[in-house]
Design an enzyme around this catalytic site. Structure first.
Site, PDB file in Angstrom:
ATOM      1  N   GLN A  14      20.381  35.598   2.218  1.00  0.00           N
ATOM      2  CA  GLN A  14      19.104  34.949   2.547  1.00  0.00           C
ATOM      3  C   GLN A  14      18.497  35.575   3.805  1.00  0.00           C
ATOM      4  O   GLN A  14      17.290  35.592   3.977  1.00  0.00           O
ATOM      5  CB  GLN A  14      19.351  33.451   2.761  1.00  0.00           C
ATOM      6  CG  GLN A  14      18.140  32.683   3.245  1.00  0.00           C
ATOM      7  CD  GLN A  14      18.374  31.178   3.169  1.00  0.00           C
ATOM      8  OE1 GLN A  14      18.399  30.613   2.088  1.00  0.00           O
ATOM      9  NE2 GLN A  14      18.559  30.548   4.308  1.00  0.00           N
ATOM     10  N   LYS A  41      15.590  38.582   4.607  1.00  0.00           N
ATOM     11  CA  LYS A  41      14.133  38.486   4.602  1.00  0.00           C
ATOM     12  C   LYS A  41      13.456  38.646   5.963  1.00  0.00           C
ATOM     13  O   LYS A  41      12.499  39.428   6.062  1.00  0.00           O
ATOM     14  CB  LYS A  41      13.707  37.169   3.949  1.00  0.00           C
ATOM     15  CG  LYS A  41      14.006  37.158   2.472  1.00  0.00           C
ATOM     16  CD  LYS A  41      13.892  35.766   1.885  1.00  0.00           C
ATOM     17  CE  LYS A  41      14.712  35.658   0.628  1.00  0.00           C
ATOM     18  NZ  LYS A  41      16.179  35.848   0.841  1.00  0.00           N
ATOM     19  N   ASN A  69      19.617  32.694  -7.721  1.00  0.00           N
ATOM     20  CA  ASN A  69      20.156  34.016  -7.368  1.00  0.00           C
ATOM     21  C   ASN A  69      19.410  35.152  -8.064  1.00  0.00           C
ATOM     22  O   ASN A  69      19.014  36.134  -7.424  1.00  0.00           O
ATOM     23  CB  ASN A  69      21.650  34.083  -7.695  1.00  0.00           C
ATOM     24  CG  ASN A  69      22.448  33.055  -6.911  1.00  0.00           C
ATOM     25  OD1 ASN A  69      21.903  32.422  -5.997  1.00  0.00           O
ATOM     26  ND2 ASN A  69      23.696  32.863  -7.257  1.00  0.00           N
ATOM     27  N   SER A 128      -4.505  47.668  34.238  1.00  0.00           N
ATOM     28  CA  SER A 128      -3.446  46.999  35.000  1.00  0.00           C
ATOM     29  C   SER A 128      -4.022  45.775  35.688  1.00  0.00           C
ATOM     30  O   SER A 128      -5.174  45.787  36.136  1.00  0.00           O
ATOM     31  CB  SER A 128      -2.888  47.972  36.039  1.00  0.00           C
ATOM     32  OG  SER A 128      -2.264  47.267  37.090  1.00  0.00           O
ATOM     33  N   LYS A 154      -5.923  52.029  36.837  1.00  0.00           N
ATOM     34  CA  LYS A 154      -5.095  52.319  35.678  1.00  0.00           C
ATOM     35  C   LYS A 154      -5.823  52.278  34.340  1.00  0.00           C
ATOM     36  O   LYS A 154      -6.687  51.447  34.113  1.00  0.00           O
ATOM     37  CB  LYS A 154      -3.943  51.326  35.619  1.00  0.00           C
ATOM     38  CG  LYS A 154      -2.927  51.524  36.715  1.00  0.00           C
ATOM     39  CD  LYS A 154      -2.080  52.768  36.502  1.00  0.00           C
ATOM     40  CE  LYS A 154      -0.998  52.485  35.474  1.00  0.00           C
ATOM     41  NZ  LYS A 154      -0.221  53.710  35.223  1.00  0.00           N
ATOM     42  N   ASN A 193      -4.022  52.725  30.557  1.00  0.00           N
ATOM     43  CA  ASN A 193      -2.725  53.004  29.932  1.00  0.00           C
ATOM     44  C   ASN A 193      -2.829  53.110  28.409  1.00  0.00           C
ATOM     45  O   ASN A 193      -3.558  52.346  27.784  1.00  0.00           O
ATOM     46  CB  ASN A 193      -1.739  51.883  30.266  1.00  0.00           C
ATOM     47  CG  ASN A 193      -1.509  51.738  31.755  1.00  0.00           C
ATOM     48  OD1 ASN A 193      -1.501  52.723  32.490  1.00  0.00           O
ATOM     49  ND2 ASN A 193      -1.338  50.510  32.203  1.00  0.00           N
ATOM     50  N   THR A 226       9.447  74.176  23.235  1.00  0.00           N
ATOM     51  CA  THR A 226      10.812  73.829  22.837  1.00  0.00           C
ATOM     52  C   THR A 226      11.499  73.492  24.160  1.00  0.00           C
ATOM     53  O   THR A 226      11.121  74.020  25.213  1.00  0.00           O
ATOM     54  CB  THR A 226      11.545  75.001  22.154  1.00  0.00           C
ATOM     55  OG1 THR A 226      11.609  76.096  23.073  1.00  0.00           O
ATOM     56  CG2 THR A 226      10.815  75.465  20.896  1.00  0.00           C
ATOM     57  N   HIS A 227      12.458  72.593  24.128  1.00  0.00           N
ATOM     58  CA  HIS A 227      13.133  72.127  25.352  1.00  0.00           C
ATOM     59  C   HIS A 227      12.137  71.567  26.371  1.00  0.00           C
ATOM     60  O   HIS A 227      12.379  71.607  27.571  1.00  0.00           O
ATOM     61  CB  HIS A 227      13.955  73.252  26.007  1.00  0.00           C
ATOM     62  CG  HIS A 227      14.841  73.999  25.054  1.00  0.00           C
ATOM     63  ND1 HIS A 227      16.162  73.696  24.846  1.00  0.00           N
ATOM     64  CD2 HIS A 227      14.568  75.030  24.204  1.00  0.00           C
ATOM     65  CE1 HIS A 227      16.683  74.511  23.937  1.00  0.00           C
ATOM     66  NE2 HIS A 227      15.730  75.325  23.523  1.00  0.00           N
ATOM     67  N   TYR A 248      26.441  36.796  -5.362  1.00  0.00           N
ATOM     68  CA  TYR A 248      25.539  36.287  -4.341  1.00  0.00           C
ATOM     69  C   TYR A 248      26.309  35.576  -3.233  1.00  0.00           C
ATOM     70  O   TYR A 248      27.212  34.791  -3.507  1.00  0.00           O
ATOM     71  CB  TYR A 248      24.513  35.315  -4.960  1.00  0.00           C
ATOM     72  CG  TYR A 248      23.589  34.725  -3.907  1.00  0.00           C
ATOM     73  CD1 TYR A 248      22.463  35.416  -3.481  1.00  0.00           C
ATOM     74  CD2 TYR A 248      23.888  33.505  -3.299  1.00  0.00           C
ATOM     75  CE1 TYR A 248      21.640  34.901  -2.491  1.00  0.00           C
ATOM     76  CE2 TYR A 248      23.075  32.979  -2.306  1.00  0.00           C
ATOM     77  CZ  TYR A 248      21.955  33.678  -1.901  1.00  0.00           C
ATOM     78  OH  TYR A 248      21.154  33.177  -0.917  1.00  0.00           O
ATOM     79  N   SER A 294      15.283  28.273   4.359  1.00  0.00           N
ATOM     80  CA  SER A 294      14.599  29.560   4.520  1.00  0.00           C
ATOM     81  C   SER A 294      13.098  29.450   4.302  1.00  0.00           C
ATOM     82  O   SER A 294      12.386  30.450   4.389  1.00  0.00           O
ATOM     83  CB  SER A 294      15.189  30.578   3.534  1.00  0.00           C
ATOM     84  OG  SER A 294      15.165  30.067   2.204  1.00  0.00           O
ATOM     85  N   GLU A 307       2.602  53.254  23.390  1.00  0.00           N
ATOM     86  CA  GLU A 307       3.885  52.822  23.965  1.00  0.00           C
ATOM     87  C   GLU A 307       4.523  51.722  23.129  1.00  0.00           C
ATOM     88  O   GLU A 307       5.734  51.690  22.922  1.00  0.00           O
ATOM     89  CB  GLU A 307       3.670  52.306  25.389  1.00  0.00           C
ATOM     90  CG  GLU A 307       3.194  53.381  26.351  1.00  0.00           C
ATOM     91  CD  GLU A 307       2.672  52.760  27.628  1.00  0.00           C
ATOM     92  OE1 GLU A 307       3.464  52.161  28.371  1.00  0.00           O
ATOM     93  OE2 GLU A 307       1.448  52.851  27.884  1.00  0.00           O
TER      94      GLU A 307
HETATM   95  N1  ARG Z   1      16.969  30.958  -0.310  1.00  0.00           N
HETATM   96  C1  ARG Z   1      17.954  31.693  -0.987  1.00  0.00           C
HETATM   97  C2  ARG Z   1      17.932  33.155  -0.563  1.00  0.00           C
HETATM   98  O1  ARG Z   1      16.951  33.570  -0.099  1.00  0.00           O
HETATM   99  C3  ARG Z   1      17.756  31.638  -2.464  1.00  0.00           C
HETATM  100  C4  ARG Z   1      19.002  31.809  -3.256  1.00  0.00           C
HETATM  101  C5  ARG Z   1      19.903  30.691  -2.988  1.00  0.00           C
HETATM  102  N2  ARG Z   1      20.982  30.653  -3.887  1.00  0.00           N
HETATM  103  C6  ARG Z   1      22.014  29.828  -3.715  1.00  0.00           C
HETATM  104  N3  ARG Z   1      22.932  29.831  -4.590  1.00  0.00           N
HETATM  105  N4  ARG Z   1      22.086  29.034  -2.683  1.00  0.00           N
HETATM  106  O2  ARG Z   1      18.906  33.867  -0.654  1.00  0.00           O
END
Ligand code: ARG
Length: 471
Positions: free
Chosen positions: A321, A324, A109, A276, A282, A284, A154-155, A316, A22, A289
């Site tokens: 993960q 994110k 975790n 354009s 044009k 825009n 309205t509408h 967990y 990650s 948008e």
């Molecule tokens: N990169 C992991 C996450 O974002 C961190 C936690 C990982 N924990 C584990 N037991 N593998 O969730």
């Protein structure tokens, strides 16, 4: 090399390593991870698990990493999976084996759960500023061109005239609620999971409250299983982001219509328009948008996160993960959208004449005329019918309600069979009164309630918004 490698004999498959890491996105948590580690080291020191010199070495090392992150000189090693292991390895390179004591009583975790809350907290603070900027842009436009009269719809059909400022202030209200939602979310997110360990709680007498306090949390999570697996705050944040994007998207939609020449109510500045590649004519409203379009991504982030969580047993799971990318992207998208819309709104050119002309089309003052009859004692339902008949007459003659002659008005009243209408139809002052009510300014002024579009009410609302926003 692998920090968890003790029980492993073989090497990781490259496909597996690439798939599970990650660091490509969680490096955004670097400053939060370092802050969490420093507080944790202090906690370990207070619990007697680290000697004072070890605390000092670790904290210095972590602060040094913080400076490197800030300077952008720290590089990430993809082989080290995630931000937590990258930072621990970098620390070991700089301060040696004492770095191996950092992870005492902590799991990735509770570490990542802490990082995410810290990240969200500071991100919400930044977004709040962007929301305020957007509100200021709306209030600025309301100050500049708020007296313009818009055909309220309205509408998507002409309904009643409203002040342009009134319309803009409706969006200020939405953004204020958006800010409130973020504040709520921040409050619930602002508790420390640190000390939850992997799932069962740290195996050492760490003073969780003290660590939490050092990190600016309002308290600690009450259950270690929940502490490591709760991502409600991610869902809440995404929901608040998505709703704010929906608000921006509705405004974006209006701006695109208003800037169509058939409406001609506003013109986007060159700085916030694109052309354009083929059609030289044009211009825009691209940013609007694209805000509308990007709203889909943020809504997708919310539904994705709910779906990610729905099948997860405690505690967990690695699925988490993947919270994110969507959260980081949604926050960045929202911030960019707020800032570009603020720029676009504050540079709009308003064509008051076009707006006013449009506000008068479609008999938008009919309700005000009916209200004027009610003030003369006619029951509203009868007044509604009389004015409906007057609209038909005006439409037939191709004129506005304010141009109807006395005889037509008297005939409509007579035809209503309402006892009051029939009594007042001979009153010489009445037709003039109804024609005045049919004028745009009369109609506006008649909506004189708190929250209504009467100019004095809108002026009060605008003044309150200015005070709130410090402008
Ligand atoms: N990169 C992991 C996450 O974002 C961190 C936690 C990982 N924990 C584990 N037991 N593998 O969730």
């Amino acid at each position: 090399m692998r920090l968890w490698g003790g029980r492993f004999e073989g090497a990781s498959d490259e496909r597996m390593a690439e798939f599970t890491r990650s660091i490509d996105f969680d490096h955004a948590l670097a400053v939060d991870d370092i802050a969490g580690s420093i507080a944790h080291v202090h906690g370990l020191g207070r619990a007697g698990l680290l000697a004072p010199d070890e605390v000092e070495t670790l904290v210095r090392g972590l602060e040094g990493l913080g400076a490197e992150v800030e300077a952008g000189t720290l590089t990430w090693d993809p082989a080290l999976e995630d931000i937590h292991m990258n930072l621990e390895a970098a620390l070991r390179e700089r301060i040696g084996p004492v770095a191996g004591r950092l992870h005492t009583g902590r799991s990735r975790n509770d570490q990542v759960a802490t990082d995410m809350r810290l990240w969200l907290r500071r991100t919400i603070d930044g977004l709040d500023g962007a929301m305020v900027e957007m509100e200021r842009a709306l209030v600025g436009l309301a100050d500049r061109d708020g007296e313009a009269i818009l055909p309220g719809m309205t509408h998507i059909q002409p309904a009643q005239p409203v002040l342009f400022a009134h319309h803009l202030l409706a969006y200020v209200e939405m953004l204020e609620r958006d800010r409130g939602r973020l504040t709520d979310c921040r409050r619930r997110a602002n508790v420390s999971p640190l000390g939850s360990g992997a799932l069962a709680g740290a195996g050492y007498p760490i003073d969780r409250e003290a660590t939490a306090k050092e990190l600016g949390f309002d308290g600690v999570t009450a259950n270690s299983l929940d502490g490591v697996s709760d991502r409600d705050f991610v869902v809440e944040a995404l929901a608040a982001f998505a709703l704010c994007m929906v608000h921006l998207s509705r405004l974006a939609e209006e701006i695109t219509w208003w800037s169509n020449p058939r409406f001609g109510f506003v013109r986007a500045a060159d700085a916030f328009s694109t052309g354009s590649s083929m059609m030289p004519n044009k211009k825009n409203p691209d940013p609007a948008e694209l805000v509308r379009g990007k709203t889909a991504r943020v809504i997708g982030g919310l539904t994705g996160m709910l779906t990610l969580l729905k099948g997860l047993p405690l505690a967990y799971q690695k699925d988490m993960q993947d919270d994110k990318p969507a959260l980081f992207d949604a926050a960045a998208t929202l911030e960019a959208s707020l800032l570009v819309m603020a720029g676009m709104v504050s540079t709009l050119t308003v064509d008051r004449d076009r707006m006013r002309a449009a506000a008068g089309e479609g008999y938008t003052t009919a309700t005000a005329v009916a209200d004027a009859l009610v003030r003369r004692g006619v029951p509203f339902r009868a007044a509604h019918h009389v004015v409906g008949a007057l609209v038909v007459e005006a439409e037939r003659g191709g004129i506005g309600l304010e141009a109807l002659d006395d005889a037509t008005i008297a005939a409509a009243l007579a035809a209503s069979n309402d006892s009051v209408a029939v009594t007042i139809l001979g009153d010489a002052a009445l037709p003039g009164e109804l024609r005045a009510a049919a004028a745009l300014d009369g109609a506006l002024a008649s909506c004189d309630v708190v929250g209504g579009t009467a100019p004095r009410r809108v002026a009060a609302a605008l003044a309150a918004a200015r005070v709130r926003l410090g402008v």
